[in-house]
Structures are given as structure tokens and as C-alpha cells.
Design a protein around this motif. Structure first.
Motif: not given
Length: 53
Positions: A20-21, A24, A2-4, A14-17
Motif C-alpha cells: 500500500v505504501f 500511495e 490491502p489492509f487488515n 487498521c493495519r496496511i499491507g
């Protein structure tokens, strides 16, 4: 994943896909509903026991 995560020197970026938002927000909405239900029950209890004080 889900993240990079990328490391540049001592710093990690970090970057979220995109999904993910939404996940959450769904979790937060469920948590909010649970808290509101608890507060409603507390309010009902306080109204019922108000005359006892």
C-alpha cells in the motif's frame, strides 16, 4: 485486501499491507509532477504577461 481491520470493543484498528505504501507514494509522485507542470506553466504565463501590467 490491502489492509487488515480488527475491532476491539468500540475501537477499530487498521493495519496496511506492505504494498500500500509503495502505491500511495507512486500516486503522490504523479500528483506532484502534475502540480509542478502547472506551476511551470503559470510561471511562463506570468513572464509573458509581465509587460502588460
Amino acid at each position: 485486501m490491502p489492509f487488515n481491520m480488527e475491532k476491539r470493543g468500540r475501537v477499530r484498528y487498521c493495519r496496511i499491507g506492505p504494498d500500500v505504501f509503495e502505491r500511495e507514494m507512486a500516486w503522490l509522485q504523479g500528483y506532484r509532477q502534475m502540480l509542478e507542470a502547472r506551476m511551470d506553466r503559470l510561471g511562463e504565463f506570468l513572464r509573458r504577461t509581465e509587460h502588460e501590467q
